[in-house]
Design a protein around this motif. Sequence first.
Motif, PDB file in Angstrom:
ATOM      1  N   GLN A 119       3.114  -5.199  15.465  1.00  0.00           N
ATOM      2  CA  GLN A 119       4.837  -4.472  15.868  1.00  0.00           C
ATOM      3  C   GLN A 119       5.144  -3.327  14.601  1.00  0.00           C
ATOM      4  O   GLN A 119       5.939  -2.872  14.691  1.00  0.00           O
ATOM      5  CB  GLN A 119       5.350  -5.925  15.804  1.00  0.00           C
ATOM      6  CG  GLN A 119       6.770  -6.238  15.797  1.00  0.00           C
ATOM      7  CD  GLN A 119       7.451  -5.675  17.246  1.00  0.00           C
ATOM      8  OE1 GLN A 119       6.408  -5.905  18.408  1.00  0.00           O
ATOM      9  NE2 GLN A 119       8.213  -4.297  17.476  1.00  0.00           N
ATOM     10  N   ASP A 120       4.342  -4.032  13.892  1.00  0.00           N
ATOM     11  CA  ASP A 120       4.460  -2.547  12.279  1.00  0.00           C
ATOM     12  C   ASP A 120       4.539  -1.660  13.234  1.00  0.00           C
ATOM     13  O   ASP A 120       5.139  -0.274  12.501  1.00  0.00           O
ATOM     14  CB  ASP A 120       3.991  -3.254  11.505  1.00  0.00           C
ATOM     15  CG  ASP A 120       4.065  -4.142   9.777  1.00  0.00           C
ATOM     16  OD1 ASP A 120       5.694  -4.199  10.744  1.00  0.00           O
ATOM     17  OD2 ASP A 120       4.135  -4.558   9.517  1.00  0.00           O
ATOM     18  N   GLY A 166       0.495   3.015   9.076  1.00  0.00           N
ATOM     19  CA  GLY A 166       1.877   3.772   8.451  1.00  0.00           C
ATOM     20  C   GLY A 166       2.707   5.729   8.876  1.00  0.00           C
ATOM     21  O   GLY A 166       2.423   6.154   9.687  1.00  0.00           O
ATOM     22  N   THR A 167       4.153   6.085   8.412  1.00  0.00           N
ATOM     23  CA  THR A 167       4.445   6.390   8.606  1.00  0.00           C
ATOM     24  C   THR A 167       4.783   7.481   7.325  1.00  0.00           C
ATOM     25  O   THR A 167       4.398   6.551   6.156  1.00  0.00           O
ATOM     26  CB  THR A 167       5.839   6.276   9.055  1.00  0.00           C
ATOM     27  OG1 THR A 167       6.322   5.616   7.280  1.00  0.00           O
ATOM     28  CG2 THR A 167       6.062   5.234  10.562  1.00  0.00           C
ATOM     29  N   ASN A 271       6.640  -3.136   4.019  1.00  0.00           N
ATOM     30  CA  ASN A 271       7.356  -4.322   4.423  1.00  0.00           C
ATOM     31  C   ASN A 271       6.428  -5.916   4.457  1.00  0.00           C
ATOM     32  O   ASN A 271       6.757  -7.184   4.281  1.00  0.00           O
ATOM     33  CB  ASN A 271       8.789  -4.255   5.569  1.00  0.00           C
ATOM     34  CG  ASN A 271       9.283  -3.695   5.361  1.00  0.00           C
ATOM     35  OD1 ASN A 271       9.377  -2.868   4.408  1.00  0.00           O
ATOM     36  ND2 ASN A 271      10.287  -3.257   6.425  1.00  0.00           N
ATOM     37  N   ALA A 272       5.340  -6.127   4.780  1.00  0.00           N
ATOM     38  CA  ALA A 272       4.592  -7.444   5.406  1.00  0.00           C
ATOM     39  C   ALA A 272       3.870  -7.903   4.009  1.00  0.00           C
ATOM     40  O   ALA A 272       4.884  -8.660   4.026  1.00  0.00           O
ATOM     41  CB  ALA A 272       3.265  -6.973   6.201  1.00  0.00           C
ATOM     42  N   VAL A 273       3.896  -6.315   2.483  1.00  0.00           N
ATOM     43  CA  VAL A 273       4.048  -7.805   1.448  1.00  0.00           C
ATOM     44  C   VAL A 273       4.365  -7.735   0.117  1.00  0.00           C
ATOM     45  O   VAL A 273       4.891  -7.970  -0.431  1.00  0.00           O
ATOM     46  CB  VAL A 273       2.107  -7.169   1.289  1.00  0.00           C
ATOM     47  CG1 VAL A 273       1.122  -6.854   2.309  1.00  0.00           C
ATOM     48  CG2 VAL A 273       1.713  -5.709   0.724  1.00  0.00           C
ATOM     49  N   HIS A 274       5.547  -6.466   1.636  1.00  0.00           N
ATOM     50  CA  HIS A 274       6.731  -6.510   0.588  1.00  0.00           C
ATOM     51  C   HIS A 274       6.341  -6.244  -0.909  1.00  0.00           C
ATOM     52  O   HIS A 274       7.041  -6.608  -1.976  1.00  0.00           O
ATOM     53  CB  HIS A 274       7.877  -8.477   0.481  1.00  0.00           C
ATOM     54  CG  HIS A 274       9.124  -7.820   0.654  1.00  0.00           C
ATOM     55  ND1 HIS A 274       9.706  -7.476   1.827  1.00  0.00           N
ATOM     56  CD2 HIS A 274      10.210  -8.496   0.116  1.00  0.00           C
ATOM     57  CE1 HIS A 274      10.986  -7.805   1.792  1.00  0.00           C
ATOM     58  NE2 HIS A 274      10.939  -8.524   1.636  1.00  0.00           N
ATOM     59  N   VAL A 275       6.647  -4.990  -0.929  1.00  0.00           N
ATOM     60  CA  VAL A 275       6.809  -3.766  -2.416  1.00  0.00           C
ATOM     61  C   VAL A 275       6.701  -3.194  -2.313  1.00  0.00           C
ATOM     62  O   VAL A 275       6.053  -2.261  -1.375  1.00  0.00           O
ATOM     63  CB  VAL A 275       4.950  -4.824  -3.559  1.00  0.00           C
ATOM     64  CG1 VAL A 275       3.992  -4.171  -1.969  1.00  0.00           C
ATOM     65  CG2 VAL A 275       5.588  -4.592  -4.785  1.00  0.00           C
ATOM     66  N   TYR A 276       6.942  -2.194  -3.178  1.00  0.00           N
ATOM     67  CA  TYR A 276       7.077  -1.048  -3.077  1.00  0.00           C
ATOM     68  C   TYR A 276       5.811  -0.133  -4.576  1.00  0.00           C
ATOM     69  O   TYR A 276       6.464  -0.713  -5.574  1.00  0.00           O
ATOM     70  CB  TYR A 276       8.175   0.119  -2.956  1.00  0.00           C
ATOM     71  CG  TYR A 276       8.961   0.183  -3.798  1.00  0.00           C
ATOM     72  CD1 TYR A 276       9.464   0.829  -4.525  1.00  0.00           C
ATOM     73  CD2 TYR A 276       9.797  -1.342  -3.023  1.00  0.00           C
ATOM     74  CE1 TYR A 276      10.309   0.685  -5.053  1.00  0.00           C
ATOM     75  CE2 TYR A 276      10.821  -0.755  -4.517  1.00  0.00           C
ATOM     76  CZ  TYR A 276      10.581  -0.283  -4.998  1.00  0.00           C
ATOM     77  OH  TYR A 276      12.456   0.212  -6.553  1.00  0.00           O
ATOM     78  N   VAL A 277       5.379   0.404  -4.761  1.00  0.00           N
ATOM     79  CA  VAL A 277       4.674   1.294  -5.827  1.00  0.00           C
ATOM     80  C   VAL A 277       5.189   3.181  -5.815  1.00  0.00           C
ATOM     81  O   VAL A 277       4.658   3.280  -5.228  1.00  0.00           O
ATOM     82  CB  VAL A 277       3.598   0.556  -6.116  1.00  0.00           C
ATOM     83  CG1 VAL A 277       3.111   0.620  -7.448  1.00  0.00           C
ATOM     84  CG2 VAL A 277       3.266  -0.689  -5.962  1.00  0.00           C
TER      85      VAL A 277
END
Length: 409
Positions: A119-120, A166-167, A271-277
């Motif tokens: 779905q991602d 990914g985008t 979004n799935a592991v809910h983090v950005y770096v």
Amino acid sequence: MSRAPGADLPEDPDFLWDNPDPKPAYDVVIVGGGGHGLATAYYLAKVQGITNVAVLEKGWLGGGNMARNTTIIRSNYLWDESSGIYEHSLKLWEGLEDELDYPILFSQRGVLNLAHGLQDVRDSVRRVNANRLNGIDAEWVDPGQVKELCPIVNTSPDVRYPVLGGTYQPRAGIAKHDYVAWGFARAATVLGVDLIQNCEVTGFEIVRGRIAGVETSRGRIAAGRVALCAAGHSSVVGALAGLELPLASHPLQALVSELLEPVHPTVVMSNAVHVYVSQAHKGELVMGAGVDSYQGYGRRGSFHIIEDQMAAALELFPIFARAHLLRTWAGIVDVTPDASPIVGLTPVQGLYLNCGWGTGGFKATPGLGDCFAHTIAKDKPHPHVEPFTLERFVTGALVDEHGAAAVAH
């Protein structure tokens, strides 16, 4: 030190802004001295020719959410309305350093949004296609291309959330948040705007349905028009004028690591592991995730949010396992029911509203400033913000960007 409106920027690179006392009256008073308030004042003076403007800040300029955000800039939003305002802003970002004659350290290193499930993948490809229809640079990348863009991402298939692709938006990136605030403040001062710090708004004077003045901790100020740019405290300030706004304010946490050698070349979000770096200019890793679920105005949040986002970061970047956490902080985000901002006129004539940006306020700074200044000067919403008026919560014409705002960025 006062300067004539329209004067050239001073040759002294250390000059930032004056600290005047408030005058008895202004054509426009802006409540909130963060990025949006300062940008609105600058474009009012520069583009709309309105220089008798005051920006009122209860603390110090740029000391609220502007100093507490994680600096990501992008325009790859799903819906036409959202991509319109954010792409307008990104185009302004690309020339902002030259326009302000101030180093904002805008780095177009790209933003990579990872997909971890079928779905991602479907949602991500849909967004890429929508972006391209709106003329926005966006592309779908497979796991091998993800590894080329960011070699330190774990793309092994033998993990809980394998990277399926990914985008990628190449023109996206980061900027130095406090430099952005200082650049707008400096330029607005030179154009004749008064930037008034330590001046808390305590009430509004409304006469026969029209704004007439602002009550502050430093006395009454008469105003022809008033613009609210109070971010997480917008519902509190709006209530002083009798506005009941559809906002919920939450703490939003972020953290940075110790200084590291350059190792992370882009911005990675999941979004799935809910983090950005991302990695800041000085070398620290900048990390964030979602908002605390409870509502409040405190600038610190729950420990489990930090714990969860650290675990998520290590799933994507095992190389950071021995990095040390340097500090954490929180801002206050104001979120609307459809996760899109509110910009435009209010039931009080001469009172204008800008709020509800949630986690997307920083990236919109120059675009919002330009469009909000137009809205105030013309007493009519700029086309880019017309979809975001307060009336949409009555008509039902919502702009649902919950998917774009699932992770705070």
